[in-house]
Write an enzyme that holds these catalytic residues in place. Structure first.
Site, PDB file in Angstrom:
ATOM      1  N   CYS A 152      24.212  -9.686  29.415  1.00  0.00           N
ATOM      2  CA  CYS A 152      24.938  -8.354  30.876  1.00  0.00           C
ATOM      3  C   CYS A 152      23.741  -8.223  31.193  1.00  0.00           C
ATOM      4  O   CYS A 152      23.009  -6.951  30.415  1.00  0.00           O
ATOM      5  CB  CYS A 152      26.040  -7.481  30.359  1.00  0.00           C
ATOM      6  SG  CYS A 152      25.753  -6.632  32.022  1.00  0.00           S
ATOM      7  N   TYR A 179      10.533 -13.474 -13.999  1.00  0.00           N
ATOM      8  CA  TYR A 179      11.672 -13.754 -14.890  1.00  0.00           C
ATOM      9  C   TYR A 179      10.822 -14.753 -15.591  1.00  0.00           C
ATOM     10  O   TYR A 179      11.476 -15.585 -16.804  1.00  0.00           O
ATOM     11  CB  TYR A 179      12.635 -14.873 -13.845  1.00  0.00           C
ATOM     12  CG  TYR A 179      12.395 -15.517 -13.907  1.00  0.00           C
ATOM     13  CD1 TYR A 179      11.612 -16.977 -13.218  1.00  0.00           C
ATOM     14  CD2 TYR A 179      12.343 -15.596 -11.846  1.00  0.00           C
ATOM     15  CE1 TYR A 179      11.218 -18.186 -12.098  1.00  0.00           C
ATOM     16  CE2 TYR A 179      12.244 -16.454 -11.060  1.00  0.00           C
ATOM     17  CZ  TYR A 179      11.746 -17.617 -11.292  1.00  0.00           C
ATOM     18  OH  TYR A 179      11.243 -18.588  -9.877  1.00  0.00           O
ATOM     19  N   LYS A 239      25.793 -23.172 -11.620  1.00  0.00           N
ATOM     20  CA  LYS A 239      26.109 -22.228  -9.839  1.00  0.00           C
ATOM     21  C   LYS A 239      27.333 -21.957  -9.991  1.00  0.00           C
ATOM     22  O   LYS A 239      28.035 -23.084  -9.899  1.00  0.00           O
ATOM     23  CB  LYS A 239      25.339 -23.339  -9.694  1.00  0.00           C
ATOM     24  CG  LYS A 239      24.349 -24.537  -9.201  1.00  0.00           C
ATOM     25  CD  LYS A 239      22.991 -22.849  -8.466  1.00  0.00           C
ATOM     26  CE  LYS A 239      22.660 -23.910  -7.133  1.00  0.00           C
ATOM     27  NZ  LYS A 239      22.508 -24.366  -6.944  1.00  0.00           N
ATOM     28  N   GLU A 275      20.455 -14.711 -17.480  1.00  0.00           N
ATOM     29  CA  GLU A 275      19.849 -14.236 -16.508  1.00  0.00           C
ATOM     30  C   GLU A 275      20.371 -14.326 -15.196  1.00  0.00           C
ATOM     31  O   GLU A 275      21.445 -15.403 -15.423  1.00  0.00           O
ATOM     32  CB  GLU A 275      18.302 -14.558 -16.288  1.00  0.00           C
ATOM     33  CG  GLU A 275      17.629 -13.771 -17.849  1.00  0.00           C
ATOM     34  CD  GLU A 275      16.182 -14.290 -17.151  1.00  0.00           C
ATOM     35  OE1 GLU A 275      15.669 -15.110 -16.176  1.00  0.00           O
ATOM     36  OE2 GLU A 275      15.351 -14.874 -18.550  1.00  0.00           O
ATOM     37  N   ASP A 335      19.299 -14.917  -5.445  1.00  0.00           N
ATOM     38  CA  ASP A 335      18.734 -16.161  -4.407  1.00  0.00           C
ATOM     39  C   ASP A 335      17.654 -15.694  -3.531  1.00  0.00           C
ATOM     40  O   ASP A 335      17.939 -14.969  -2.348  1.00  0.00           O
ATOM     41  CB  ASP A 335      19.909 -16.125  -3.721  1.00  0.00           C
ATOM     42  CG  ASP A 335      20.278 -17.695  -3.358  1.00  0.00           C
ATOM     43  OD1 ASP A 335      19.904 -18.047  -2.614  1.00  0.00           O
ATOM     44  OD2 ASP A 335      21.229 -17.296  -2.095  1.00  0.00           O
ATOM     45  N   LYS A 367      20.682 -15.941 -11.319  1.00  0.00           N
ATOM     46  CA  LYS A 367      19.783 -16.000 -10.852  1.00  0.00           C
ATOM     47  C   LYS A 367      19.859 -15.930  -9.471  1.00  0.00           C
ATOM     48  O   LYS A 367      20.769 -15.446  -8.266  1.00  0.00           O
ATOM     49  CB  LYS A 367      20.465 -18.185 -10.717  1.00  0.00           C
ATOM     50  CG  LYS A 367      19.378 -18.598 -10.065  1.00  0.00           C
ATOM     51  CD  LYS A 367      20.221 -20.351 -10.340  1.00  0.00           C
ATOM     52  CE  LYS A 367      19.153 -21.539  -9.446  1.00  0.00           C
ATOM     53  NZ  LYS A 367      19.180 -21.149  -8.624  1.00  0.00           N
ATOM     54  N   CYS A 405      29.771 -11.152  32.776  1.00  0.00           N
ATOM     55  CA  CYS A 405      30.054 -10.193  32.405  1.00  0.00           C
ATOM     56  C   CYS A 405      32.080 -10.280  31.913  1.00  0.00           C
ATOM     57  O   CYS A 405      32.676  -9.477  33.396  1.00  0.00           O
ATOM     58  CB  CYS A 405      29.034  -8.879  32.269  1.00  0.00           C
ATOM     59  SG  CYS A 405      30.233  -7.989  30.983  1.00  0.00           S
ATOM     60  N   CYS A 440      31.604  -6.119  33.260  1.00  0.00           N
ATOM     61  CA  CYS A 440      31.378  -5.564  34.606  1.00  0.00           C
ATOM     62  C   CYS A 440      31.530  -6.503  35.305  1.00  0.00           C
ATOM     63  O   CYS A 440      30.649  -6.507  37.513  1.00  0.00           O
ATOM     64  CB  CYS A 440      30.642  -4.981  34.304  1.00  0.00           C
ATOM     65  SG  CYS A 440      29.026  -6.222  34.302  1.00  0.00           S
ATOM     66  N   CYS A 497      26.738  -1.446  33.731  1.00  0.00           N
ATOM     67  CA  CYS A 497      27.954  -2.257  32.784  1.00  0.00           C
ATOM     68  C   CYS A 497      28.852  -0.969  31.865  1.00  0.00           C
ATOM     69  O   CYS A 497      28.095  -0.616  30.997  1.00  0.00           O
ATOM     70  CB  CYS A 497      27.580  -3.655  31.722  1.00  0.00           C
ATOM     71  SG  CYS A 497      28.496  -3.740  30.931  1.00  0.00           S
TER      72      CYS A 497
HETATM   73  S1  IVH Z   1      13.357 -20.065 -14.313  1.00  0.00           S
HETATM   74  C1  IVH Z   1      11.224 -22.844 -15.962  1.00  0.00           C
HETATM   75  N1  IVH Z   1      15.286 -17.514 -13.786  1.00  0.00           N
HETATM   76  O1  IVH Z   1      15.971 -20.853  -9.412  1.00  0.00           O
HETATM   77  C2  IVH Z   1      12.203 -22.421 -15.637  1.00  0.00           C
HETATM   78  N2  IVH Z   1      14.027 -19.543 -12.236  1.00  0.00           N
HETATM   79  O2  IVH Z   1      15.096 -23.917  -9.617  1.00  0.00           O
HETATM   80  C3  IVH Z   1      11.817 -21.632 -13.773  1.00  0.00           C
HETATM   81  N3  IVH Z   1      15.699 -17.988 -10.366  1.00  0.00           N
HETATM   82  O3  IVH Z   1      13.210 -21.314  -7.427  1.00  0.00           O
HETATM   83  C4  IVH Z   1      12.883 -20.945 -13.479  1.00  0.00           C
HETATM   84  N4  IVH Z   1      16.451 -16.478 -10.354  1.00  0.00           N
HETATM   85  O4  IVH Z   1      12.342 -19.745  -8.532  1.00  0.00           O
HETATM   86  C5  IVH Z   1      14.569 -19.363 -13.422  1.00  0.00           C
HETATM   87  N5  IVH Z   1      16.069 -16.052 -13.066  1.00  0.00           N
HETATM   88  C6  IVH Z   1      15.487 -16.679 -12.926  1.00  0.00           C
HETATM   89  C7  IVH Z   1      15.386 -17.286 -11.984  1.00  0.00           C
HETATM   90  C8  IVH Z   1      15.242 -17.931 -11.135  1.00  0.00           C
HETATM   91  C9  IVH Z   1      16.663 -17.376  -9.658  1.00  0.00           C
HETATM   92  C10 IVH Z   1      15.079 -19.735  -9.162  1.00  0.00           C
HETATM   93  C11 IVH Z   1      14.250 -19.923  -9.450  1.00  0.00           C
HETATM   94  C12 IVH Z   1      13.681 -21.677  -8.960  1.00  0.00           C
HETATM   95  C13 IVH Z   1      15.706 -21.971  -8.351  1.00  0.00           C
HETATM   96  C14 IVH Z   1      15.500 -22.479 -10.426  1.00  0.00           C
END
Ligand code: IVH
Length: 667
Positions: free
Chosen positions: A422, A222, A310, A113, A117, A115, A404, A407, A427
Site C-alpha cells: 500500500c 569440528y 538426524k 557433537e 545446521d 550437528k 488495502c 485504507c 494509511c
Molecule cells: S563431521 C568426515 N561434525 O554435516 C567428517 N560434520 O555431511 C565430516 N556438520 O555439511 C563432517 N556439524 O559440515 C561433522 N560436528 C560436526 C558437524 C558436521 C555439522 C555438517 C557438515 C556436513 C554435514 C555432514
C-alpha cells in the site's frame, strides 16, 4: 616517530585487538568495553592510512575487503571434504555400532557433537595466517569465499601458534540474526529466507563481502583436513588443539564409552535443542582414536568411522480456517494463515505467516484446507504443504485483494519485489505500525506504550503522528480504557524521559526506509544533529562506509518531504532532543563511578528498570554488560527468580547485588 617504532606499535595493536576480538567472539567473554576496542581499531586505522606498507593480511582492519568479485575462484581441497552417512533411528545407530565393533573390536570410545545446521567450510592457515577459505563444493573442489569468511569475527586471522593446516567447520547464522534479517527483508518486500541454513549459505555466496559482513554469521570448527600432520592421536585431542589455537569449537562435545551414553546424549539434545541460539539438525557420532578411524577407512564420500543421527522434523496436520491480512510499517501486505490450534515442537501454533501471494499460489493453499505445519528452522511456524487428498470440494481458493484492507488504496507490486504494497503514506494501518515502531525498545523506548495503548490512542484520534505523543495530557490518558491515575502518571513520565534520548534512537524510530538501528547509530555519530543530517547531500552520505546508494537516496527523499519537516518542527517544539549524546556519555563515564571498567552480568527480572535500561545505564557509566558469568565478571546484579547465573556467581565468589543496591549506586 621512526619507522621501527611505528611498526612495533602496529604489531602491538594487532595483538591487542586480536586478543580482545577473540575474547568477545570466540569466548563470548569480553575483558574490555566495546568503546576500548573501537578506540584501538581507530588508532590502527589511522596508522595504516599513514603507513600502508605496514598493513598485513591478518590485520583486524582487513576483515571487510572493499571490492565485489565477479565470480568465485575454484579451490582444490588439500584433503577431500567428506560428508556423513545418516542414521534416522536407534536401530540405525546400533547397526553402525555393530559395524564399528566388527572392524576394530570393543576397545574404543566415541565423541558426540552437535550437528550444526549451516554450510560446511574449509579454512586454510599457513604458518598461522588465514590464507584461504572455501565451500565444500563436490568435496574435492570448492569455491573460494575467503573475503566472506573473513567477515566472520570468530574466525581468527592469525592462530595463536604458527601451524599450517586446513580446518573444517560449519558456518551458520544464529537464530537471532536470522529472525532480524527476515524481519528487515519482510519490511523491504524481499523474498524471505526459509531457515537460518539457507540464510547462511545465501550470505556466503554473495560476491560482495559487505553483504556477508552485515549478516552476523558465526562458525564452529569440528575437524582438521589431515589430523595426522598435527601429531594428535585422537579426535577429541584434535578439537582441544583447535581450541588452543584460538578457533571456535562447540563446547557441548562429549566423549562417550558406549552406545547407551550416545543415546543419552541424543535424548538430552533432542529435548534441549530449542534452547540453543543456533540450529542443529542432528548429532554426529565419531570414533575417537585416529588410528581406529584409519582402520575403519571410508567409502567414496563418507567415513566409516562416523555417522550423523538426524532429528525427525516435527510436522503436524491441522485445518486452515482463514487468511488474515496485515499492513506493515512500510506498507507491505502480509497474509497470515489462521489455523485450528495445534502443538508443534513444544508450543501451540494457531497462526503461520504465508509471506506473500506467490507462496499461496505456489502451494495452492485454499481456505478450509488440511495443511501440514512445521517450524522452519525450529522457530517459525510454516505451512509445508496442503493435503490435497483430504479436500472435500468446499475449500475456497484465495485471491489477494486489489485494495488495502485498511485504507482502500490500490495495492501495487513494485518492480523486483514479491510483496504487494500500500503506497498511501496516510494509511492508518501503516501509521499505527509506524507509531508502534517509534515507541519500541530500540527506538524511543517508551514504557507503557504498547501495541494496545497505541491502538486505542489512534482510534480515539488522540495521536496521528509520533510528535502527537509528546502533546498528550494526563486528562486525555484518563479517558482511555483501563488507564488509572498511576498508569497515566507513569506513562507521562516515560514520555517525558524519552525526550532526552540520544539522536540515534529518534532517528531509528522515525522509520526512514533502509535505516536500521545500526545505521541510525552511525549516522547520529557522524552528523551529530538532526539538522545536519537533514541537509546532507547524497555525496556526503555516500562518504560514510556503511551507507549505500539506496540508503542515501531514502534519507534525502525522506527529509525533502514537507510533512517530515512539519513533524520535526513539532518534535522540536516539544523539546525532543535531536543531538547525538553518545560521545558525551562516554566522556562523562566518570572514572569514579563504581561501574567504570567493570564487567557486569544482569540476571533475573528487574522491577524498576528494563534490562535494556539497566544495560544502558551501566554502559553510560563506563561498564560493560555481558551475557554469561565467568571468572572475569566483576559483579552480578540479580533480580527476581535469578537462576543458574546467580548460583555460578556465588560459586566463583563474585560480588552480587539485588536491584535496590543497584539503584542506590546509580547517579
Ligand atoms: S563431521 C568426515 N561434525 O554435516 C567428517 N560434520 O555431511 C565430516 N556438520 O555439511 C563432517 N556439524 O559440515 C561433522 N560436528 C560436526 C558437524 C558436521 C555439522 C555438517 C557438515 C556436513 C554435514 C555432514
Amino acid at each position: 616517530m621512526d619507522r621501527e617504532s611505528i611498526e612495533k606499535q602496529v604489531k602491538e595493536l594487532h595483538q591487542l585487538l586480536n586478543q580482545y576480538g577473540y575474547e568477545y567472539h570466540v569466548l563470548d567473554n569480553p575483558s574490555v568495553p566495546d568503546s576500548e576496542y573501537d578506540r584501538l581499531l581507530r588508532e590502527l586505522q589511522d596508522l595504516e592510512e599513514q603507513y600502508p606498507e605496514f598493513i598485513t593480511p591478518d590485520s583486524p582492519t582487513q576483515r571487510v575487503g572493499g571490492v565485489a568479485l565477479s565470480e568465485f575462484k575454484k579451490v582444490r581441497h588439500q584433503t577431500q571434504m567428506l560428508s556423513l552417512a545418516n542414521a534416522f533411528s536407534e536401530a540405525d545407530l546400533r547397526d553402525f555400532d555393530r559395524r564399528v565393533r566388527q572392524a576394530i573390536g570393543d576397545d574404543f570410545s566415541y565423541v558426540c557433537e552437535l550437528k550444526i545446521d549451516g554450510l560446511a567450510v574449509s579454512l586454510r592457515y599457513e604458518n598461522g595466517i588465514f590464507v584461504q577459505g572455501s565451500t565444500r563444493g563436490d568435496g574435492t573442489v570448492g569455491e573460494d569465499i575467503t573475503a566472506n569468511l573473513k567477515t566472520i569475527r570468530s574466525i581468527p586471522l592469525r592462530l595463536k601458534e604458527p601451524y599450517s593446516l586446513e580446518v573444517r567447520g560449519e558456518a551458520y547464522m544464529p537464530k537471532k540474526s536470522f529472525l532480524e534479517l527476515n524481519k528487515i527483508r519482510e519490511e523491504q518486500g524481499k523474498q524471505l529466507f526459509a531457515n537460518p541454513r539457507n540464510a547462511a549459505a545465501g550470505s556466503l555466496r554473495q560476491l560482495d563481502p559487505r553483504i556477508a559482513a552485515s549478516r552476523n554469521l558465526d562458525i564452529f570448527l569440528y575437524g582438521i583436513g589431515d589430523f595426522g600432520t598435527t601429531g594428535v592421536t585422537s579426535h577429541h585431542k584434535g578439537l582441544d588443539l583447535l581450541e588452543k589455537l584460538g578457533l571456535k569449537v562447540n563446547k557441548e562435545r562429549k566423549q562417550c564409552h558406549s552406545m547407551e551414553e550416545v543415546l543419552e546424549y541424543i535424548e538430552k539434545w533432542t529435548n534441549e535443542r530449542s534452547q540453543l541460539n543456533y540450529d542443529i539438525d542432528g548429532i554426529v557420532v565419531k570414533v575417537d582414536s585416529l588410528e581406529q578411524q584409519n582402520q575403519l577407512g571410508q567409502t567414496a564420500k563418507t567415513p566409516r568411522w562416523a555417522i550423523a543421527y538426524k532429528f525427525p522434523a516435527e510436522e503436524v496436520v491441522t485445518k486452515l480456517t482463514s487468511i488474515e491480512l496485515s499492513v506493515g510499517r512500510t506498507g507491505v501486505i502480509t497474509p497470515t494463515a489462521i489455523l485450528e490450534p495445534v502443538q508443534v515442537a513444544g508450543t501451540t501454533v494457531q497462526r503461520a505467516s504465508l509471506h506473500n501471494e506467490d507462496l499461496i499460489k505456489e502451494k495452492d493453499i485454499r481456505i478450509g484446507d488440511w495443511v501440514v505445519i512445521k517450524k522452519a528452522g525450529d522457530i517459525i511456524p510454516e505451512v509445508v504443504y496442503v493435503l490435497e487428498e483430504r479436500r472435500s470440494g468446499t475449500e475456497i481458493p484465495y485471491q489477494m485483494p486489489e485494495h488495502c484492507p485498511a485504507c482502500e488504496s490500490e495495492l501495487v507490486r513494485l518492480e523486483g519485489e514479491v510483496a504487494l504494497r500500500c503506497l498511501n503514506p496516510k494509511c492508518p494501518a501503516q501509521r499505527r505500525e509506524g507509531l508502534i515502531h517509534f515507541v519500541s525498545r530500540n527506538a524511543m523506548n517508551i514504557d507503557g506504550l504498547g501495541e494496545k495503548v497505541i491502538g486505542q490512542l489512534v482510534a480515539l484520534e488522540l495521536i496521528k503522528d509520533p510528535a502527537d505523543i509528546y502533546y498528550l495530557t494526563k486528562d486525555q490518558l484518563l479517558t482511555m480504557e483501563r488507564m488509572g491515575d498511576k498508569s497515566s502518571t507513569n506513562l507521562i513520565e516515560a514520555i517525558e524521559k524519552s525526550k532526552s534520548n540520544s539522536l540515534e534512537k529518534l532517528l531509528f524510530g522515525l522509520g526512514i526506509r533502509h535505516v536500521g538501528a545500526k545505521a541510525a547509530a552511525t549516522l547520529a555519530e557522524h552528523f551529530e544533529t538532526m539538522d545536519r543530517l537533514a541537509s546532507a547531500t547524497i555525496e556526503e552520505l555516500l562518504q560514510i562506509d556503511e551507507v549505500g546508494e539506496k540508503m542515501a537516496d531514502a534519507i534525502v527523499t525522506y527529509f525533502e518531504n514537507q510533512e517530515v519537516e512539519q513533524l520535526l518542527t513539532k518534535l522540536k517544539q516539544a523539546h525532543v532532543n535531536m543531538t547525538f549524546l553518545g560521545q558525551k556519555r562516554s566522556q562523562t563515564a566518570d572514572e569514579d563511578s563504581y561501574f567504570y571498567d567493570k564487567i557486569v552480568v544482569l540476571t533475573g527480572k528487574l522491577q524498576q528498570l528494563s534490562r535494556n535500561e539497566a544495560k544502558e545505564k551501566i554502559e553510560s557509566l563506563g561498564g560493560k554488560v555481558t551475557g554469561s558469568v565467568s571468572k572475569n565478571t566483576d559483579l552480578v546484579i540479580a533480580g527476581e527468580d535469578a537462576g543458574s547465573k546467580l548460583t555460578k556467581a556465588n560459586e566463583l565468589g563474585i560480588e552480587t547485588w539485588d536491584e535496590v543496591r543497584f539503584l542506590e549506586e546509580l547517579p
